[in-house]
Scaffold this motif. Structure first.
Motif, PDB file in Angstrom:
ATOM      1  N   GLY A 113     108.388  24.116 -48.292  1.00 22.20           N
ATOM      2  CA  GLY A 113     108.879  25.360 -47.379  1.00 22.20           C
ATOM      3  C   GLY A 113     108.728  26.606 -47.850  1.00 22.20           C
ATOM      4  O   GLY A 113     108.628  27.093 -49.054  1.00 22.20           O
ATOM      5  N   GLU A 114     108.560  27.422 -46.865  1.00 20.08           N
ATOM      6  CA  GLU A 114     108.678  28.993 -47.041  1.00 20.08           C
ATOM      7  C   GLU A 114     109.797  29.374 -47.807  1.00 20.08           C
ATOM      8  O   GLU A 114     109.483  30.310 -48.790  1.00 20.08           O
ATOM      9  CB  GLU A 114     108.465  29.646 -45.595  1.00 20.08           C
ATOM     10  CG  GLU A 114     108.114  31.131 -46.082  1.00 20.08           C
ATOM     11  CD  GLU A 114     107.970  31.721 -44.396  1.00 20.08           C
ATOM     12  OE1 GLU A 114     108.356  32.826 -44.432  1.00 20.08           O
ATOM     13  OE2 GLU A 114     107.269  30.888 -43.722  1.00 20.08           O
ATOM     14  N   GLU A 115     110.875  28.948 -47.621  1.00 21.45           N
ATOM     15  CA  GLU A 115     112.187  29.478 -48.412  1.00 21.45           C
ATOM     16  C   GLU A 115     111.894  29.091 -50.144  1.00 21.45           C
ATOM     17  O   GLU A 115     112.295  29.971 -50.691  1.00 21.45           O
ATOM     18  CB  GLU A 115     113.306  28.516 -48.013  1.00 21.45           C
ATOM     19  CG  GLU A 115     114.559  29.171 -48.436  1.00 21.45           C
ATOM     20  CD  GLU A 115     115.533  28.415 -48.246  1.00 21.45           C
ATOM     21  OE1 GLU A 115     116.910  28.671 -48.651  1.00 21.45           O
ATOM     22  OE2 GLU A 115     115.754  27.494 -47.158  1.00 21.45           O
ATOM     23  N   LYS A 116     111.188  28.006 -50.316  1.00 23.55           N
ATOM     24  CA  LYS A 116     111.142  27.614 -51.638  1.00 23.55           C
ATOM     25  C   LYS A 116     110.053  28.721 -52.355  1.00 23.55           C
ATOM     26  O   LYS A 116     110.326  29.297 -53.495  1.00 23.55           O
ATOM     27  CB  LYS A 116     110.525  26.093 -51.973  1.00 23.55           C
ATOM     28  CG  LYS A 116     111.335  25.171 -51.660  1.00 23.55           C
ATOM     29  CD  LYS A 116     112.437  25.038 -52.886  1.00 23.55           C
ATOM     30  CE  LYS A 116     113.308  23.783 -52.487  1.00 23.55           C
ATOM     31  NZ  LYS A 116     114.422  23.574 -53.613  1.00 23.55           N
ATOM     32  N   THR A 117     109.216  29.281 -51.565  1.00 25.82           N
ATOM     33  CA  THR A 117     108.224  30.017 -52.110  1.00 25.82           C
ATOM     34  C   THR A 117     108.922  31.464 -52.257  1.00 25.82           C
ATOM     35  O   THR A 117     108.686  32.046 -53.400  1.00 25.82           O
ATOM     36  CB  THR A 117     107.062  30.507 -51.045  1.00 25.82           C
ATOM     37  OG1 THR A 117     106.392  28.988 -51.094  1.00 25.82           O
ATOM     38  CG2 THR A 117     106.021  31.424 -51.707  1.00 25.82           C
ATOM     39  N   TYR A 165     112.820  34.759 -58.304  1.00 29.43           N
ATOM     40  CA  TYR A 165     113.049  34.622 -59.538  1.00 29.43           C
ATOM     41  C   TYR A 165     112.048  35.144 -60.662  1.00 29.43           C
ATOM     42  O   TYR A 165     112.178  35.615 -61.639  1.00 29.43           O
ATOM     43  CB  TYR A 165     112.960  33.028 -59.837  1.00 29.43           C
ATOM     44  CG  TYR A 165     114.457  32.171 -59.428  1.00 29.43           C
ATOM     45  CD1 TYR A 165     115.471  32.827 -59.829  1.00 29.43           C
ATOM     46  CD2 TYR A 165     114.318  31.392 -58.517  1.00 29.43           C
ATOM     47  CE1 TYR A 165     116.915  32.113 -59.396  1.00 29.43           C
ATOM     48  CE2 TYR A 165     115.578  30.625 -57.971  1.00 29.43           C
ATOM     49  CZ  TYR A 165     116.865  31.319 -58.628  1.00 29.43           C
ATOM     50  OH  TYR A 165     118.113  30.496 -58.157  1.00 29.43           O
ATOM     51  N   ARG A 166     110.649  35.071 -60.237  1.00 30.96           N
ATOM     52  CA  ARG A 166     109.663  35.793 -60.584  1.00 30.96           C
ATOM     53  C   ARG A 166     109.823  37.115 -61.003  1.00 30.96           C
ATOM     54  O   ARG A 166     109.780  37.638 -62.056  1.00 30.96           O
ATOM     55  CB  ARG A 166     108.337  35.378 -60.299  1.00 30.96           C
ATOM     56  CG  ARG A 166     107.244  36.087 -60.710  1.00 30.96           C
ATOM     57  CD  ARG A 166     105.865  35.899 -59.781  1.00 30.96           C
ATOM     58  NE  ARG A 166     104.654  36.443 -60.365  1.00 30.96           N
ATOM     59  CZ  ARG A 166     104.452  37.665 -59.971  1.00 30.96           C
ATOM     60  NH1 ARG A 166     105.097  38.333 -58.968  1.00 30.96           N
ATOM     61  NH2 ARG A 166     103.213  38.044 -60.340  1.00 30.96           N
ATOM     62  N   LEU A 225     113.346  29.036 -63.394  1.00 33.14           N
ATOM     63  CA  LEU A 225     113.601  28.575 -62.164  1.00 33.14           C
ATOM     64  C   LEU A 225     112.761  28.941 -61.044  1.00 33.14           C
ATOM     65  O   LEU A 225     112.893  28.334 -59.999  1.00 33.14           O
ATOM     66  CB  LEU A 225     114.842  29.698 -62.064  1.00 33.14           C
ATOM     67  CG  LEU A 225     116.201  29.333 -62.648  1.00 33.14           C
ATOM     68  CD1 LEU A 225     117.261  30.420 -62.628  1.00 33.14           C
ATOM     69  CD2 LEU A 225     116.860  28.210 -62.067  1.00 33.14           C
ATOM     70  N   ALA A 226     111.953  29.933 -61.260  1.00 32.56           N
ATOM     71  CA  ALA A 226     110.653  30.148 -60.268  1.00 32.56           C
ATOM     72  C   ALA A 226     110.071  28.969 -60.122  1.00 32.56           C
ATOM     73  O   ALA A 226     109.498  28.468 -58.972  1.00 32.56           O
ATOM     74  CB  ALA A 226     110.118  31.271 -60.500  1.00 32.56           C
TER      75      ALA A 226
END
Length: 360
Positions: A21-25, A31-32, A53-54
């Motif tokens: 999903g887009e939310e994960k990206t 996090y990055r 975490l990223a």
């Protein structure tokens, strides 16, 4: 089959977990960014944790985003004095994609730092092989080898980069900088003037103005150099990283007033990720300007905010000594001036030549 094994290895190292999903990206990118900011501030443990975490946000495939974050994590591991772990990350990435130039480049850097020039040069060859039109890799290969005392080995990568064809701003800017590194300032100037003209026409921005300023300096044209340094600074007035870079360059040239101004402008930007470095630079510039009192006041707050910086704590003691001595010298000077004024108060100028008030 090899890619399946490599993917499994990356997963086993915690470099990839399921999710979608887009939310994960978006989470991965957030996090990055935190990791990048932490690394800029020297908080390498925090950077490693956030890069992980990223990576944990990635879905069930490895994309360019995940590979890029792996490289950033490897760099943070190295800076955190974990070179073997950093090399292991590079190994896993290259097992997955043997043509990933950045992994060869970073692993080569790690070998070079460890003194294994044979492995470093082998990885650098592979990095150049797969770099395509990535000028940054060619330039960094040269600069790393030059610093390591292997200038001749590095220059071949500059020559290889000059073989790349292209007429756009990107090509002109990088070719100009390569000519600058090679000491061919006239060709550098020619390429960079074209790049700046395109830059101004397109409204885009890169380092062409900075490189042109440096080239003008080498050609002895200080007026033109100042013009392009100013333009570059104005175009990056909200970029604390660029302002720190300009401050560092001014420090190297012993132009401490400009250096201090650049650091202060960087600190005035919104939430600078490199605030610690900017503050440290400002203090160093103030010291060189003999503004010991200001430097001491800023250092006093700095050591409270960054107690882990032991070198700064030692320098703070030095600054307190310097300002104490300066105060003592000023006090002695004022005392001497007051005594001199007192000794001369009310004297009759005529007495100097032995005559009395009647002139006899």
């Amino acid at each position: 089959y090899r890619r399946i094994i490599a993917t499994a290895l990356l997963t086993g190292m915690g470099l990839m977990l399921t999710g979608c999903g887009e939310e994960k990206t978006e989470n991965a990118l957030a996090y990055r960014k935190i990791g990048i900011n932490a690394m800029a501030e020297g908080n390498y443990e925090e950077a490693i944790n956030n890069f992980q975490l990223a990576l944990d946000q990635s879905k069930g495939q490895i994309r360019n985003l995940e590979l890029d974050i792996c490289m950033q994590k490897a760099e943070a591991l190295y800076l955190n004095e974990q070179p073997e772990d950093a090399i292991a990350v590079c190994d896993a990435v290259l097992d997955y994609d043997k043509s990933y130039a950045t992994a060869y480049y970073l692993r080569g850097n790690l070998y070079l730092q460890q003194g294994d020039s044979e492995k470093a040069l082998a990885d650098y060859e592979q990095a150049a092989k797969y770099a395509d039109a990535d000028y940054e890799i060619y330039i960094q290969l040269y600069e790393n080898l030059n610093r390591a005392g292997m200038k001749a080995e590095g220059e071949k990568y500059l020559n290889k980069a000059l073989e790349l064809k292209g007429k756009g701003r990107y090509y002109l800017t990088n070719r100009g900088y390569i000519y600058y590194l090679m000491g061919d300032y006239e060709n550098a100037k020619e390429q960079l003037l074209q790049a700046v003209a395109i830059e101004q026409k397109e409204g885009e921005d890169d380092k062409a103005e900075l490189y042109l300023a440096q080239t003008a300096e080498q050609l002895g044209d200080e007026q033109t150099a100042a013009q392009y340094y100013k333009a570059y600074a104005e175009n990056h007035a909200d970029d604390s990283i660029v302002l720190e870079e300009l401050g560092n360059m001014a420090m190297e040239k012993e132009d401490y007033a400009d250096a201090c101004a650049y650091y202060q402008k960087g600190l005035q930007t919104s939430n600078p990720s490199n605030e610690q470095l900017l503050r440290r630079g400002e203090i160093a510039a103030l010291e060189q300007l003999y503004e010991f009192e200001q430097a001491k006041e800023k250092m006093a707050q700095y050591v409270l905010d960054y107690p882990e910086d032991e070198q700064a704590a030692r320098e703070y003691l030095f600054l307190k000594t310097r300002t104490a001595v300066a105060d003592q010298i000023e006090e002695e000077k004022q005392t001497a001036e007051a005594a001199q004024a007192s000794d001369g108060f009310g004297e009759d100028p005529a007495a100097e030549d032995g005559s009395d008030s009647t002139g006899q």
